[in-house]
Design an enzyme around this catalytic site. Structure first.
Site, short mmCIF file in Angstrom:
data_model
loop_
_atom_site.label_atom_id
_atom_site.label_comp_id
_atom_site.label_asym_id
_atom_site.label_seq_id
_atom_site.Cartn_x
_atom_site.Cartn_y
_atom_site.Cartn_z
N TYR A 30 0.88 -1.16 -0.07
CA TYR A 30 0.05 0.02 0.09
C TYR A 30 0.95 1.36 -0.01
O TYR A 30 0.65 2.22 -0.88
CB TYR A 30 -0.82 0.07 1.21
CG TYR A 30 -1.66 1.21 1.35
CD1 TYR A 30 -2.63 1.72 0.48
CD2 TYR A 30 -1.34 2.24 2.24
CE1 TYR A 30 -3.37 2.71 0.42
CE2 TYR A 30 -1.91 3.45 2.13
CZ TYR A 30 -2.86 3.98 1.43
OH TYR A 30 -3.70 4.82 1.37
N SER A 112 -3.08 13.51 7.60
CA SER A 112 -4.27 13.19 6.60
C SER A 112 -5.58 13.01 7.44
O SER A 112 -5.71 12.66 8.56
CB SER A 112 -3.78 12.14 6.01
OG SER A 112 -4.88 11.46 5.02
N GLN A 134 -4.40 18.22 6.38
CA GLN A 134 -5.09 17.82 5.10
C GLN A 134 -6.39 17.50 5.13
O GLN A 134 -6.71 16.53 5.81
CB GLN A 134 -4.16 16.64 4.56
CG GLN A 134 -4.30 16.16 3.29
CD GLN A 134 -5.47 15.21 3.05
OE1 GLN A 134 -5.57 14.27 3.98
NE2 GLN A 134 -6.38 15.15 2.13
N TYR A 136 -9.98 16.38 2.87
CA TYR A 136 -10.59 15.70 1.97
C TYR A 136 -11.86 16.45 1.96
O TYR A 136 -12.57 16.30 3.18
CB TYR A 136 -10.73 14.31 1.80
CG TYR A 136 -9.64 13.50 1.23
CD1 TYR A 136 -9.25 13.91 -0.11
CD2 TYR A 136 -8.87 12.63 2.02
CE1 TYR A 136 -8.13 13.30 -0.45
CE2 TYR A 136 -7.76 11.88 1.61
CZ TYR A 136 -7.35 12.11 0.33
OH TYR A 136 -6.47 11.72 -0.22
N THR A 162 -7.09 19.11 -0.57
CA THR A 162 -6.61 18.09 -1.65
C THR A 162 -7.58 17.83 -2.77
O THR A 162 -8.68 17.85 -2.57
CB THR A 162 -6.17 16.80 -1.07
OG1 THR A 162 -5.27 16.92 0.04
CG2 THR A 162 -5.81 15.78 -2.04
N ARG A 171 -5.26 1.26 -7.42
CA ARG A 171 -3.91 0.85 -6.77
C ARG A 171 -3.96 -0.70 -6.84
O ARG A 171 -4.59 -1.47 -5.89
CB ARG A 171 -4.07 1.13 -5.27
CG ARG A 171 -4.52 2.65 -5.01
CD ARG A 171 -3.43 3.73 -4.91
NE ARG A 171 -4.09 5.11 -4.74
CZ ARG A 171 -4.34 5.67 -3.74
NH1 ARG A 171 -3.97 5.21 -2.50
NH2 ARG A 171 -4.87 6.78 -3.77
N LYS A 252 -3.48 21.36 -2.48
CA LYS A 252 -2.54 20.28 -2.71
C LYS A 252 -3.11 19.47 -3.74
O LYS A 252 -4.35 18.95 -3.91
CB LYS A 252 -2.29 19.33 -1.58
CG LYS A 252 -1.43 18.01 -1.89
CD LYS A 252 -1.27 17.37 -0.57
CE LYS A 252 -0.33 16.10 -0.82
NZ LYS A 252 -0.90 15.00 -1.38
N HIS A 276 0.00 13.00 -6.24
CA HIS A 276 -0.38 12.30 -5.09
C HIS A 276 0.70 11.13 -4.88
O HIS A 276 0.21 9.86 -4.81
CB HIS A 276 -1.74 11.76 -5.36
CG HIS A 276 -2.74 11.51 -4.20
ND1 HIS A 276 -3.54 12.36 -3.52
CD2 HIS A 276 -2.79 10.56 -3.23
CE1 HIS A 276 -4.15 12.26 -2.63
NE2 HIS A 276 -3.58 10.76 -2.30
N ASP A 307 5.84 17.78 -4.44
CA ASP A 307 5.98 16.48 -3.79
C ASP A 307 6.03 15.47 -4.79
O ASP A 307 5.93 15.86 -5.96
CB ASP A 307 5.16 16.32 -2.58
CG ASP A 307 3.54 15.77 -3.02
OD1 ASP A 307 3.40 15.68 -4.14
OD2 ASP A 307 2.88 15.79 -2.10
N GLY A 309 8.09 11.60 -5.19
CA GLY A 309 9.08 11.02 -5.79
C GLY A 309 10.49 11.55 -5.01
O GLY A 309 11.59 10.95 -5.46
N ILE A 310 10.36 12.37 -4.05
CA ILE A 310 11.47 12.88 -3.48
C ILE A 310 12.00 11.53 -2.52
O ILE A 310 11.57 11.20 -1.71
CB ILE A 310 11.17 13.96 -2.58
CG1 ILE A 310 10.78 15.24 -3.38
CG2 ILE A 310 12.37 14.39 -1.70
CD1 ILE A 310 10.30 16.37 -2.69
#
Length: 365
Positions: A30, A112, A134, A136, A162, A171, A252, A276, A307, A309-310
């Site tokens: 996950y 979150s 954050q 939703y 977001t 996923r 975001k 995301h 953000d 991939g860092i």
């Protein structure tokens, strides 16, 4: 194995095998996985790896200052912890470890909506540091409004609204693993648990997963996300939330120049260029590639963050060099958490700090 290593000696990807060994497959996948073919994530990481630095020579940079001002307050480093859902599922300390480590390091922590620790408990874990929330905007708007009020009351200084999740991304690893919240004991999970008894002991003996916000649990991640997400959210919702929220508001999940410009013109306090973590739309724009275009269009003074991939302090330095005011780390933080709880998160932050400082010194800045 997390404790013995000297700070900053190994890169973040080296935490991943330990994290994988200590975490059940469904929870690890996950965290580790992304949507569909996982192209967005791979491309985002590749973009950072493709960057070329041009160092200035004979420019002594013996002392570098990594601190920055972001959204009306200080941060000791140019990154904060991104909001992540279901965090206690990865390792039982979850958000408490993240918030505590962020507070100790002097960087912001973001909780979150789908976090597994309450707003008030995150505040207690990081009482003097900066906490961000954050949001939703859910189908039941009242739930979201209640969260906004609770976060304000708990002294959270920034709200991250977001916008990249009108529906849940596909996923596929979760589908294959039958990943659900709370975890179901199936034959597969039991076999997977045999080498990881401590995770299951923790899971079964620590307080049950409470969502910061959602009182109903059960069902697949997708079902849960679909209750939390609403394809009808609009600029009107943004106005309502803004009118309720006393602190800074950041959007975001912005993924093109036109939206960036419109939001900055509307006077939001900042935007996060993000897909995301590659978890929503596969083949989405690469935030790092979008960054210089957006900065050119909306001006260097706007608060543009990035953000996805860092994995290295050099990625963060490159982002700042191209005009980002700040960055957020998600998986890098979670690999540390899964590898070693609070100490693992401290370790992630120390690794990134070392990489940022070393990169700056080698660049002569």
């Amino acid at each position: 194995g997390v404790k013995r290593r000297p700070d900053g000696a190994l890169p973040i990807p080296d935490l991943r095998p330990t994290a994988k060994r200590r975490t059940p497959k469904a929870a690890f996948d996950y965290t580790d996985g992304a949507a569909e073919g996982e192209l967005s994530l791979a491309r985002a990481r590749q973009a950072f790896e493709d960057i070329e630095f041009h160092p200035d020579i004979l420019r002594p940079a013996a002392d570098v200052d990594t601190s920055t001002e972001i959204l009306g307050g200080p941060s000791a480093l140019p990154f904060g912890i991104a909001p992540t859902g279901f965090t206690r599922l990865m390792q039982t300390e979850g958000e408490i470890a993240g918030a505590g480590a962020a507070g100790a390091a002097g960087i912001p922590f973001t909780l979150s909506t789908l976090g597994t620790t309450s707003i008030e408990n995150v505040r207690a874990a990081n009482p003097h540091g900066r906490n961000w929330f954050q949001l939703y905007v859910m189908r039941e708007r009242e739930i979201s409004y209640g969260l906004v009020e609770r976060a304000a009351k708990a002294g959270f200084d920034t709200l991250m609204f977001t916008v990249d999740t009108p529906v849940a991304g596909a996923r596929l690893r979760d589908k294959r693993n039958g990943f659900s919240i709370p975890p179901q004991l199936t034959l597969g999970t039991i076999i997977n648990a045999i080498p990881r008894p401590w995770w299951w002991i923790d899971f079964l003996t620590t307080p049950s997963l409470e969502f910061a916000s959602l009182t109903t649990t059960g069902g697949t991640v997708g079902e849960l996300l679909n209750a939390a997400m609403d394809p009808t959210i609009s600029y009107e919702d943004l106005e309502v939330i803004r009118s309720m929220w006393p602190g800074k508001i950041v959007i975001k999940g912005v993924q093109n120049v036109a939206d960036s410009k419109r939001l900055i013109d509307l006077g939001v306090d900042g935007i996060v260029l993000s897909n995301h973590g590659g978890r929503q739309l596969d083949r989405a724009p690469i935030p790092f590639h979008l960054l210089p275009q957006v900065v050119r269009e909306v001006g260097k003074d706007s608060t543009i963050m990035v953000d996805t991939g860092i994995m290295n302090g050099a990625d963060i330095v490159a982002s700042v060099a191209l005009g980002a005011k700040f960055t957020l780390i998600g998986r890098a933080y979670l690999y540390g958490l899964m590898a070693g709880g609070r100490q693992g998160v401290d370790r992630t932050i120390a690794i990134l700090r070392g990489e940022i400082e070393r990169t700056m010194k080698l660049l002569g800045v």
